[in-house]
Design a protein around this motif. Sequence first.
Motif: not given
Length: 191
Positions: A33-43
């Motif tokens: 929808e209107d939400a963007t999510f990365p396919t890789q991330l670091e935390e």
Amino acid sequence: MRSPLSLLRLAPLFAWLLTLAPTTFAQEQIVVEDATFPTQLEEQGQSYRLVGSGLFRYLMWDAYAGAYYQASESPEPAPQSDVPRRLELHYFHAIEAEDFAKVTEDTLRDNLGNEAYQQIRQDVEAFGRQYRDVVPGDRYTLSWDGETLRLALNDETLFDANDLALANALFSIWLGDEPLGDDFRDALLGR
């Protein structure tokens, strides 16, 4: 100046490069929808890869979009384990904190049964007291880094505890055998 013939020889190379570009960009992020999510991330030093994403519908409206991540070295989805994992939920409607707490308690009581729920009831209530109201565009993140369970709202930590049992119980709300939505669970787990 290059001859037309030499440019024609380069055409296959340009065509090949054009086929790579959309793939490369598509792998960097996904949109639900209107939400963007990365396919890789670091935390906090932990690398995560996207397992799946989806849209949670409540009655007739789109309530939120979600993305489920696991530690990059995890070969397959393991939402009920000690594997580092993360769930991001992006909200499309305002929801009050009390509603989050009630749904959390009710769902866990149903999923775990009353006896098992009573063993973690105080921890669930302490967790539930940290919820805040959300407005469209807000994002809750539930994460387990292998040692610490965290709840954050828009990247602000609201709760943390070294409690794997509570982490597994909370992830089961969306990813367990009796989730809030089977289709949403399956999308998050990449099924």
